[in-house]
Scaffold this active site. Structure first.
Site, PDB file in Angstrom:
ATOM      1  N   GLN A  70       0.848  -1.175   0.000  1.00 55.14           N
ATOM      2  CA  GLN A  70       0.000   0.000   0.000  1.00 55.14           C
ATOM      3  C   GLN A  70       0.894   1.239   0.000  1.00 55.14           C
ATOM      4  O   GLN A  70       1.867   1.304   0.744  1.00 55.14           O
ATOM      5  CB  GLN A  70      -0.922   0.020   1.226  1.00 55.14           C
ATOM      6  CG  GLN A  70      -2.025   1.035   1.052  1.00 55.14           C
ATOM      7  CD  GLN A  70      -2.821   1.294   2.298  1.00 55.14           C
ATOM      8  OE1 GLN A  70      -2.273   1.477   3.379  1.00 55.14           O
ATOM      9  NE2 GLN A  70      -4.143   1.345   2.153  1.00 55.14           N
ATOM     10  N   CYS A 100      -6.393   7.313   4.768  1.00 46.61           N
ATOM     11  CA  CYS A 100      -5.771   7.575   6.058  1.00 46.61           C
ATOM     12  C   CYS A 100      -6.077   9.003   6.498  1.00 46.61           C
ATOM     13  O   CYS A 100      -5.999   9.934   5.700  1.00 46.61           O
ATOM     14  CB  CYS A 100      -4.271   7.343   5.959  1.00 46.61           C
ATOM     15  SG  CYS A 100      -3.530   7.207   7.558  1.00 46.61           S
ATOM     16  N   GLY A 200     -15.416  -1.226   7.620  1.00 47.64           N
ATOM     17  CA  GLY A 200     -15.747  -0.458   8.814  1.00 47.64           C
ATOM     18  C   GLY A 200     -16.615  -1.236   9.786  1.00 47.64           C
ATOM     19  O   GLY A 200     -17.722  -1.648   9.451  1.00 47.64           O
ATOM     20  N   ARG A 224      -9.789  -3.947  12.692  1.00 48.35           N
ATOM     21  CA  ARG A 224      -9.704  -4.180  14.141  1.00 48.35           C
ATOM     22  C   ARG A 224     -10.392  -5.462  14.563  1.00 48.35           C
ATOM     23  O   ARG A 224      -9.973  -6.090  15.542  1.00 48.35           O
ATOM     24  CB  ARG A 224     -10.280  -2.954  14.874  1.00 48.35           C
ATOM     25  CG  ARG A 224      -9.384  -1.732  14.734  1.00 48.35           C
ATOM     26  CD  ARG A 224     -10.101  -0.465  15.104  1.00 48.35           C
ATOM     27  NE  ARG A 224     -11.165  -0.139  14.151  1.00 48.35           N
ATOM     28  CZ  ARG A 224     -11.975   0.900  14.250  1.00 48.35           C
ATOM     29  NH1 ARG A 224     -11.842   1.725  15.261  1.00 48.35           N
ATOM     30  NH2 ARG A 224     -12.910   1.130  13.337  1.00 48.35           N
TER      31      ARG A 224
END
Ligand code: FMN
Length: 320
Positions: A70, A100, A200, A224
C-alpha cells in the site's frame, strides 16, 4: 447477501504497526485475502536517502508470495518514482491510500485529505498506470474528507485502470468511531464502476451482513475485528456458506472460546519467532501491540517482556 454474485470475499485491512508478516500469515491461514499486501509506505520516505532503508524494512513477503503493497503520497512524480523502486522489487499490485486521516499523513497532503483535490488524484493514478500498465491497482478510500467526494472518482475508476475499491464508510474528519455513514456508503456502492468492497466495524456476522447487503458489494475488509481473532475470516466464510464453524472464538462455551484464542496466540507467537524481523526485544515489542486484543486470556498477558514469558503464560493457561 443476495447482492453478492458469488460467495463474498473477506479481506484483511491494512493496519500500520500491526500488519507485519507474522500477523498477515496468521490471517492468511484462515482464508483472509490481501495478506500479500506489505504495510503502507510513504512514497517520499522510500525515495529519500535518509529514510529509504527504514521504509524498505516494512516490505516483507514470503518468497512464494505475490508482492503487493500500500502506497501513499501527494505527488505524481514521487509516487511514480516509488513505484519504480517497488516494481524492481517484484511488486505488481499496489493499493493507493486515499483513506488515512492521521495528521502525520494528512499534513503532507496525503491520504483522505487528497480527496479534496481529485485532479491531483487522477494525475497520480495516471502516472502509475502510464509507467506500468500491467500494474494491478486498487484504492482504499474514505467517503471524502469532510464531505462526500467520491462520485467522479468512482465513476472514472474503471477508465483510470483501477481494478477494485475498498471504501471505509466514514469521512476523513469522522476518525474511527461512531456509526458508519450508511447513506453515503450505499451511494458509493451504487456509483462504483469497479468491484466494490466495504469496510468499517466488522466484528461478527451481523456487522458483516449489513455491509454485504450494500448494492453490488463483493465483500468486506476487516481491520480491528481481526485483532486477537484472526479466525474471523474462516468464521465469516462459513457463515456466508450457511454453515457454523464449531471451532472458533465465536462458537462454543466461554472456556472453549478462550481455548481457541489461546491456540491463536500460540500460532501467532510461532509465526513471530519464525518470520519476525530483528532481535527478540523488537519482535516482542511489536507482538505486545497485539496482545491487548487477546482479551479472553486475562490481564497478565499485558506485562510480558520475552517470548519465554509468553510461552510460560500460554502453558499455564493451557493447564488451568
Ligand atoms: C491501528 C490502525 C492502523 C491503520 N493503518 C492503516 C493503513 O496503514 N492503511 C489504511 O489504508 N488504513 C489503515 N487503517 C484503517 C483500517 O484499514 C480500516 O479502514 C479501519 O480501521 C476501519 O475498519 P475496521 O473497523 O474493520 O477496523 C488503520 C486503522 C487502525 C486502527
Amino acid at each position: 447477501m443476495e447482492n453478492c454474485d458469488s460467495q463474498p470475499q473477506f479481506w484483511l485491512a491494512p493496519l500500520a504497526g500491526l500488519n507485519d508478516l507474522p500477523f498477515r500469515l496468521l490471517c492468511a491461514r484462515f482464508g483472509a485475502l490481501g495478506c500479500h499486501w506489505a504495510p503502507m509506505i510513504c512514497a517520499q520516505a522510500l525515495m529519500h536517502p535518509a529514510s529509504r532503508l527504514q521504509t524498505l524494512k516494512l516490505l516483507e513477503w514470503l518468497p512464494e508470495q505475490e508482492r503487493a503493497l500500500q502506497l501513499f503520497g501527494p505527488n505524481p512524480q514521487i509516487v511514480g518514482a516509488a513505484l519504480e523502486v517497488a516494481w524492481e522489487l517484484g511488486v505488481r499490485e499496489v493499493n493507493f491510500n486515499l483513506g488515512c486521516q492521521v495528521p502525520k499523513v494528512t499534513k503532507g497532503g496525503s491520504g483522505a485529505i487528497l480527496l479534496r483535490d481529485l485532479p491531483q488524484v487522477y494525475a497520480i493514478l495516471e502516472a502509475m498506470k502510464r509507467s506500468y500498465p500491467q500494474l494491478h491497482l486498487s484504492l482504499k478510500l474514505r467517503l471524502g474528507w469532510d464531505n462526500y467526494a467520491l462520485t467522479p472518482l468512482l465513476r472514472e475508476a474503471s477508465n483510470l485502470g483501477v481494478e477494485r475499491v475498498f471504501v471505509h464508510g466514514r469521512l476523513g474528519t469522522d476518525g474511527f468511531g461512531g456509526d458508519l455513514r450508511w447513506d453515503l456508503l450505499d451511494r458509493a456502492a451504487q456509483e462504483s464502476s469497479v468491484p466494490f468492497y466495504a469496510n468499517g466495524g466488522v466484528t461478527d456476522w451481523e456487522s458483516a451482513q449489513r455491509l454485504l447487503a450494500l448494492p453490488r458489494c463483493q465483500g468486506v475488509m476487516i481491520g480491528r475485528g481481526a485483532l486477537g481473532r484472526a479466525d474471523i475470516f474462516a468464521y465469516l466464510q462459513a457463515k456466508a456458506r450457511g454453515e457454523e464453524l464449531q471451532d472458533s472464538t465465536w462458537s462454543g462455551s466461554p472456556a472453549q472460546r478462550r481455548q481457541r484464542q489461546l491456540e491463536l496466540l500460540k500460532e501467532h507467537l510461532e509465526l513471530v519467532e519464525r518470520y519476525g524481523r530483528g532481535p527478540e526485544r523488537e519482535r516482542m515489542h511489536k507482538l505486545r501491540r497485539h496482545l491487548a486484543a487477546y482479551e479472553l486470556l486475562g490481564p497478565e498477558r499485558l506485562q510480558l517482556a520475552s517470548f519465554r514469558a509468553l510461552r510460560d503464560l500460554i502453558a499455564r493457561s493451557e493447564q488451568s
